[in-house]
Design an enzyme around this catalytic site. Structure first.
Site, PDB file in Angstrom:
ATOM      1  N   LYS A 108       0.846  -1.192   0.000  1.00 48.63           N
ATOM      2  CA  LYS A 108       0.000   0.000   0.000  1.00 48.63           C
ATOM      3  C   LYS A 108       0.875   1.235   0.000  1.00 48.63           C
ATOM      4  O   LYS A 108       2.026   1.187   0.466  1.00 48.63           O
ATOM      5  CB  LYS A 108      -0.877   0.029   1.253  1.00 48.63           C
ATOM      6  CG  LYS A 108      -2.106   0.896   1.117  1.00 48.63           C
ATOM      7  CD  LYS A 108      -3.168   0.156   0.338  1.00 48.63           C
ATOM      8  CE  LYS A 108      -4.479   0.875   0.307  1.00 48.63           C
ATOM      9  NZ  LYS A 108      -5.553  -0.062  -0.078  1.00 48.63           N
ATOM     10  N   THR A 192     -14.757  -2.723  -7.485  1.00 42.65           N
ATOM     11  CA  THR A 192     -14.864  -2.880  -6.033  1.00 42.65           C
ATOM     12  C   THR A 192     -16.330  -2.981  -5.630  1.00 42.65           C
ATOM     13  O   THR A 192     -16.734  -3.899  -4.896  1.00 42.65           O
ATOM     14  CB  THR A 192     -14.159  -1.711  -5.305  1.00 42.65           C
ATOM     15  OG1 THR A 192     -12.823  -1.613  -5.805  1.00 42.65           O
ATOM     16  CG2 THR A 192     -14.125  -1.924  -3.809  1.00 42.65           C
TER      17      THR A 192
HETATM   18  N1  GLU Z   1      -7.239   0.144  -3.354  1.00 44.23           N
HETATM   19  C1  GLU Z   1      -7.981  -1.033  -3.648  1.00 44.23           C
HETATM   20  C2  GLU Z   1      -8.085  -1.917  -2.424  1.00 44.23           C
HETATM   21  O1  GLU Z   1      -7.914  -1.467  -1.309  1.00 44.23           O
HETATM   22  C3  GLU Z   1      -7.487  -1.746  -4.891  1.00 44.23           C
HETATM   23  C4  GLU Z   1      -6.087  -2.265  -4.814  1.00 44.23           C
HETATM   24  C5  GLU Z   1      -5.562  -2.803  -6.146  1.00 44.23           C
HETATM   25  O2  GLU Z   1      -6.312  -2.850  -7.103  1.00 44.23           O
HETATM   26  O3  GLU Z   1      -4.392  -3.150  -6.167  1.00 44.23           O
HETATM   27  O4  GLU Z   1      -8.408  -3.066  -2.522  1.00 44.23           O
END
Ligand code: GLU
Length: 450
Positions: A108, A192
């Site tokens: 992250k 998502t």
């Molecule tokens: N930010 C999104 C999450 O928390 C997507 C992460 C991604 O696609 O790598 O799952």
């Protein structure tokens, strides 16, 4: 967020690991490795502002665990970003990728900034500047960023371009969530929300729900919140409340979700990065120049984010930030089902209260895994040079979400544990297999070579 509460988020995240370990088939060494991140980079990013001044922004990138594949996870632009929070988010990504069985570890990133205060050019310079600082840390086979809170496809496009310039080689697979013409995948934008929607469709089947009788409240009306609300609304669910950072709106008969989305995004020209409108500007559907009939207009109420969580609804969808459902308000949550679309919306000290109240919680590491799943599809398409149709992406996503939802649900019922613990157990089993495949002390212990 205070320093200590952000550090606490990480310690709190690790508590879930300890609880799940009691039920998982995982070597103690694998658990030990999961207690701290593999590596953490802190950077400062100098940005020339439009007025000629120089500002230095603070940023982080955490690679949590890469046993199952390159680390994967979004980059967040937010004034409250803190290193403890980024570590927790990277830990959750590790578990999330394992829950859905995609070949990634977790990572992250975050930059401390209120991006709404920046001009578009300043935002582009900051995005490129961050990549310049972390370029040695990321790559298609090492660490693959993506969008998160207050970052979007356009920002991913700038970041990919910057990385490609540094490498002197077009490298689309270094980042996911890009615009389609720059190597993005169809179906990534709503992935998502759609992944959470597929989980809810499984619940609908298991619980025999009639959508029109199910009252839904959605906290957070960004990308994920809007899409899950829209998909459920299209299926006849009654979305009675939505909110964003400035407040929310409640209407017992159900809101006009497409109109709320339209108004929230109004005034946002194509290419604009953030909407400036709030869903609470209209007591009915989300805007101060709404055209709801006067009959409609009487029944909408402006509510706060805290009130939204405690509404008498059947399905509560926290889709904003961390730490919303806590020991303090958990006993006042009346929804019988909570589907966590945000990362970390529930603190671990609220878990037992929710379990005690018979609230079914579909945890973040399962419910919001649709985003990273389609990120994996995007990365795979980039590596292979293919472009899949939107239908193909939806079908593959539906298949993975339904299968893993049912795996977790089954595990919860077999072991008589809650779904959050079951999701962690499922993840730990997969991570544990990968760690053991490299050999643990059981394998390396002297005198056992026969
Ligand atoms: N930010 C999104 C999450 O928390 C997507 C992460 C991604 O696609 O790598 O799952």
């Amino acid at each position: 967020m205070t320093e200590s509460s952000a550090d606490d988020i990480f310690l709190d995240a690790i508590k879930r690991l300890d609880r799940a370990a009691l039920f998982a088939d995982i070597d103690a060494e694998a658990l030990l490795r999961l207690r701290s991140p593999r590596s953490l980079l802190e950077v400062s990013i100098p940005v020339r502002m439009d007025n000629g001044s120089l500002r230095i922004f603070q940023g982080y990138r955490v690679r949590y665990d890469d046993t199952r594949g390159p680390t994967k996870g979004g980059i967040r632009f937010h004034p409250d970003v803190h290193v403890g929070e980024v570590k927790a988010l990277a830990f959750w990504m590790t578990c999330k990728c394992a829950v859905v069985g995609i070949p990634f570890g977790g990572g992250k990133g975050g930059v401390i900034v209120d991006p709404k205060q920046l001009s578009r050019l300043e935002l582009e310079r900051l995005s490129r500047g961050f990549i310049e600082r972390i370029a040695d840390f990321i790559g298609p086979e090492t660490d693959v960023p993506a969008p998160d809170v207050y970052t979007n496809a356009m920002i991913m496009g700038w970041m990919m371009d910057e990385y490609s310039k540094i490498r002197r080689q077009r490298t689309p697979a270094v980042i996911t969530g890009k615009p389609i013409p720059l190597g993005g995948s169809l179906g990534r934008d709503d992935a998502t929300g759609r992944g959470a929607y597929y989980c809810i469709k499984e619940l609908e089947r298991i619980r025999n729900w009639n959508p029109s009788e199910i009252r839904v409240a959605v906290q957070g009306f960004g990308n994920a919140g809007q899409h899950v609300a829209r998909l459920l609304h299209d299926d006849g669910y009654r979305i009675v409340a939505v909110s964003d950072s400035r407040g929310g709106v409640f209407r017992a008969d159900g809101l006009d979700v497409p109109r709320a989305i339209e108004l929230k995004n109004q005034g946002r020209a194509v290419g604009e990065v953030y909407s400036t409108r709030s869903v609470c500007e209209c007591p009915v559907c989300g805007g101060d120049d709404c055209h709801c009939s006067s009959d409609d207009a009487g029944s909408g109420d402006v509510i706060s984010n805290e009130q939204l969580l405690e509404l008498d609804v059947d399905l509560l969808i926290p889709a904003a930030l961390e730490n919303q459902i806590t020991a303090e308000n958990a006993r006042r949550i009346s929804a019988s089902v909570v589907v966590e679309v945000a990362n970390g919306p529930t603190t671990s000290d609220a878990d037992q209260t929710l379990i005690g109240n018979d609230t079914l919680v579909v945890p973040d590491i399962l419910a919001n895994a649709g985003g990273v799943t389609v990120s994996y599809f995007e990365w795979a398409q980039n590596q292979a040079g293919y472009a899949w149709s939107e239908d193909e992406v939806h079908q593959r996503l539906q298949q993975i979400m339904a299968q893993e939802f049912n795996n977790v649900h089954q595990l919860a019922s077999n072991k008589q544990i809650d779904m959050r613990t079951a999701a962690y157990v499922h993840a730990l089993n997969r991570i544990g297999e990968a760690v053991e495949a490299q050999g643990t002390s059981r394998f390396f212990a002297p005198g056992d070579d026969a």
